[in-house]
Design a protein around this motif. Structure first.
Motif, PDB file in Angstrom:
ATOM      1  N   GLY A 124      -8.981  -1.548 -14.338  1.00 55.44           N
ATOM      2  CA  GLY A 124      -8.225  -1.567 -13.479  1.00 55.44           C
ATOM      3  C   GLY A 124      -8.779  -1.066 -11.647  1.00 55.44           C
ATOM      4  O   GLY A 124     -10.357  -0.651 -12.102  1.00 55.44           O
ATOM      5  N   PRO A 125      -8.798  -1.265 -11.057  1.00 54.19           N
ATOM      6  CA  PRO A 125      -9.356  -1.468  -9.617  1.00 54.19           C
ATOM      7  C   PRO A 125      -9.802   0.344  -9.367  1.00 54.19           C
ATOM      8  O   PRO A 125     -10.643   0.384  -9.239  1.00 54.19           O
ATOM      9  CB  PRO A 125      -8.087  -1.745  -9.008  1.00 54.19           C
ATOM     10  CG  PRO A 125      -7.036  -2.594  -8.892  1.00 54.19           C
ATOM     11  CD  PRO A 125      -6.967  -2.084 -10.795  1.00 54.19           C
ATOM     12  N   GLY A 126      -9.100   1.326  -9.358  1.00 55.66           N
ATOM     13  CA  GLY A 126      -9.734   2.465  -9.459  1.00 55.66           C
ATOM     14  C   GLY A 126     -10.561   2.782 -10.061  1.00 55.66           C
ATOM     15  O   GLY A 126     -12.167   3.357  -9.842  1.00 55.66           O
ATOM     16  N   LEU A 130     -14.161  10.284   0.580  1.00 54.53           N
ATOM     17  CA  LEU A 130     -13.522  11.454   1.738  1.00 54.53           C
ATOM     18  C   LEU A 130     -11.828  11.442   1.956  1.00 54.53           C
ATOM     19  O   LEU A 130     -11.199  12.170   2.169  1.00 54.53           O
ATOM     20  CB  LEU A 130     -14.279  10.959   2.888  1.00 54.53           C
ATOM     21  CG  LEU A 130     -16.142  11.473   3.035  1.00 54.53           C
ATOM     22  CD1 LEU A 130     -16.065  10.902   3.629  1.00 54.53           C
ATOM     23  CD2 LEU A 130     -16.353  12.711   2.586  1.00 54.53           C
ATOM     24  N   VAL A 131     -11.160  10.108   2.071  1.00 55.15           N
ATOM     25  CA  VAL A 131     -10.234  10.558   1.851  1.00 55.15           C
ATOM     26  C   VAL A 131      -9.108  11.288   0.868  1.00 55.15           C
ATOM     27  O   VAL A 131      -8.094  11.751   0.981  1.00 55.15           O
ATOM     28  CB  VAL A 131      -9.133   9.385   2.482  1.00 55.15           C
ATOM     29  CG1 VAL A 131      -7.459   9.063   1.853  1.00 55.15           C
ATOM     30  CG2 VAL A 131      -9.672   8.448   3.646  1.00 55.15           C
ATOM     31  N   MET A 132      -9.352  10.996  -0.178  1.00 53.98           N
ATOM     32  CA  MET A 132      -8.831  11.186  -1.336  1.00 53.98           C
ATOM     33  C   MET A 132      -9.049  13.117  -1.230  1.00 53.98           C
ATOM     34  O   MET A 132      -8.105  14.074  -1.508  1.00 53.98           O
ATOM     35  CB  MET A 132      -8.963  10.865  -2.830  1.00 53.98           C
ATOM     36  CG  MET A 132      -8.513   9.343  -2.585  1.00 53.98           C
ATOM     37  SD  MET A 132      -9.300   8.486  -4.090  1.00 53.98           S
ATOM     38  CE  MET A 132      -9.393   8.699  -5.707  1.00 53.98           C
ATOM     39  N   ASN A 153      -3.421   9.630  -0.780  1.00 55.31           N
ATOM     40  CA  ASN A 153      -3.673   8.694  -1.043  1.00 55.31           C
ATOM     41  C   ASN A 153      -3.795   8.497  -2.444  1.00 55.31           C
ATOM     42  O   ASN A 153      -4.694   7.787  -3.463  1.00 55.31           O
ATOM     43  CB  ASN A 153      -4.935   7.819  -0.167  1.00 55.31           C
ATOM     44  CG  ASN A 153      -5.104   6.442  -0.937  1.00 55.31           C
ATOM     45  OD1 ASN A 153      -3.955   5.993  -0.731  1.00 55.31           O
ATOM     46  ND2 ASN A 153      -6.345   6.040  -1.226  1.00 55.31           N
ATOM     47  N   PHE A 154      -2.813   9.853  -2.965  1.00 53.87           N
ATOM     48  CA  PHE A 154      -2.716   9.422  -4.634  1.00 53.87           C
ATOM     49  C   PHE A 154      -1.319   8.794  -5.194  1.00 53.87           C
ATOM     50  O   PHE A 154      -1.307   8.618  -5.993  1.00 53.87           O
ATOM     51  CB  PHE A 154      -2.488  10.872  -4.872  1.00 53.87           C
ATOM     52  CG  PHE A 154      -4.684  11.258  -4.800  1.00 53.87           C
ATOM     53  CD1 PHE A 154      -5.426  11.731  -6.514  1.00 53.87           C
ATOM     54  CD2 PHE A 154      -4.759  12.701  -4.128  1.00 53.87           C
ATOM     55  CE1 PHE A 154      -6.685  11.834  -6.465  1.00 53.87           C
ATOM     56  CE2 PHE A 154      -6.147  12.508  -4.209  1.00 53.87           C
ATOM     57  CZ  PHE A 154      -6.614  12.021  -5.595  1.00 53.87           C
ATOM     58  N   ASN A 171      -3.063   3.638  -3.901  1.00 62.17           N
ATOM     59  CA  ASN A 171      -4.243   4.078  -4.213  1.00 62.17           C
ATOM     60  C   ASN A 171      -5.199   3.439  -4.774  1.00 62.17           C
ATOM     61  O   ASN A 171      -6.571   2.264  -4.322  1.00 62.17           O
ATOM     62  CB  ASN A 171      -4.303   5.194  -5.715  1.00 62.17           C
ATOM     63  CG  ASN A 171      -5.926   5.884  -6.192  1.00 62.17           C
ATOM     64  OD1 ASN A 171      -6.157   4.699  -6.478  1.00 62.17           O
ATOM     65  ND2 ASN A 171      -6.407   6.856  -5.683  1.00 62.17           N
ATOM     66  N   LYS A 172      -4.143   2.298  -5.622  1.00 61.71           N
ATOM     67  CA  LYS A 172      -5.007   0.759  -6.436  1.00 61.71           C
ATOM     68  C   LYS A 172      -5.112   0.003  -4.733  1.00 61.71           C
ATOM     69  O   LYS A 172      -6.296  -0.608  -5.313  1.00 61.71           O
ATOM     70  CB  LYS A 172      -3.423   0.409  -7.033  1.00 61.71           C
ATOM     71  CG  LYS A 172      -4.267  -1.304  -8.115  1.00 61.71           C
ATOM     72  CD  LYS A 172      -2.566  -1.043  -8.671  1.00 61.71           C
ATOM     73  CE  LYS A 172      -3.542  -3.276  -9.063  1.00 61.71           C
ATOM     74  NZ  LYS A 172      -2.038  -3.400 -10.022  1.00 61.71           N
TER      75      LYS A 172
END
Lengths: 131, 131
Positions: free
Chosen positions: A19-21, A91-93, A98-99, A104-105
């Motif tokens: 998956g992208p994550g 850094l954002v997370m 952005n969860f 997030n994806k």
């Protein structure tokens, strides 16, 4: 030291799909490793050749200009942008943002699209100027 | 509580956590990543803005303070951050203490050695006589 108890292990190590994550996570590590091992070696080689003199530098440029050299350099450029963009995502997370699953994806997908795009733009420019 | 003293009270009492420590390492990785974000973009932009990438042009650029100083900072920060990242990967995948110690020590020597050679080359370029 305190008594060592069996620590809980991730129960899903054998059950996962791409998956992208998780791809962003894997490629963050792969690109970071490539930048450290190959990128820093190339940087050091380049600086040493530059310090040694014109002949040594021309040898470096000759090797870098072979198709193998260009493939390696394009690969390192891609690794740089991939690591940079997914680093920004990290850094954002780290701030707890952005969860949300969809955002997030999308962020993960954006790192791949951005890295390929930036690499392409940069190398079209470099090869265009060189001609 | 210092920035690095980031384990929970319970974690401290039990002496657990994958590496028994890590706050300083975690913060250091983030701070160096922000520095590399700036220095990396500076490096690519600078190389693109040079009129040519031949020995003389690049040398002249690295003999100016605005070329040599950020490049020295880039070399130091990149080796530091690269070593930091490789340590995370090694600690994640190499669990046997002896192998973990050996691999981390090898990476430390490679990073310090590589940075030493890169900085020596840069100093020779910056302070050496005109080519």
């Amino acid at each position: 030291m305190a008594e060592q108890r069996a620590r809980p292990l991730s129960p899903h190590l054998g059950v996962w799909r791409w998956g992208p994550g998780m791809a962003a996570s894997i490629f963050h590590r792969v690109s970071g490793g490539a930048l450290t091992l190959a990128g820093l070696a190339a940087l050091t080689w380049w600086l040493l050749a530059l310090a040694k003199g014109g002949d040594a530098y021309d040898d470096f440029v000759a090797i870098a200009s072979t198709w193998v050299g260009i493939v390696v350099l394009v690969g390192l450029t891609w690794a740089f942008f991939q690591h940079l963009l997914s680093g920004i995502r990290h850094l954002v997370m780290d701030t707890g943002e952005n969860f949300e699953l969809r955002a997030n994806k999308n962020g993960a997908i954006l790192t791949f699209v951005g890295a390929v795009l930036l690499t392409a733009v940069l190398w079209f420019y470099i090869l265009g100027v060189a001609k | 509580m210092s920035l690095g003293d980031s384990s929970t009270e319970l974690g401290k009492v039990r002496g657990l956590g994958s590496a028994r420590e890590g706050g300083e390492h975690w913060i250091g990785e983030r701070v160096s990543s922000i520095a590399l974000l700036l220095l990396g973009v500076w490096l690519i932009a600078s190389l693109l803005m040079l009129p040519a990438l031949d020995h003389g042009t690049v040398r002249e650029w690295l003999r100016t303070p605005l070329g040599a100083v950020p490049m020295a900072l880039f070399v130091i920060t990149a080796f530091y951050h690269g070593l930091d990242g490789m340590k995370v990967v090694v600690d994640d995948y190499v669990h046997e203490p002896g192998n973990n110690f050996a691999l981390n020590t090898l990476l430390l020597f490679l990073a310090v050695g590589g940075a030493g050679f890169a900085l020596f080359a840069l100093a020779k370029i910056a302070f050496g006589g005109a080519a």
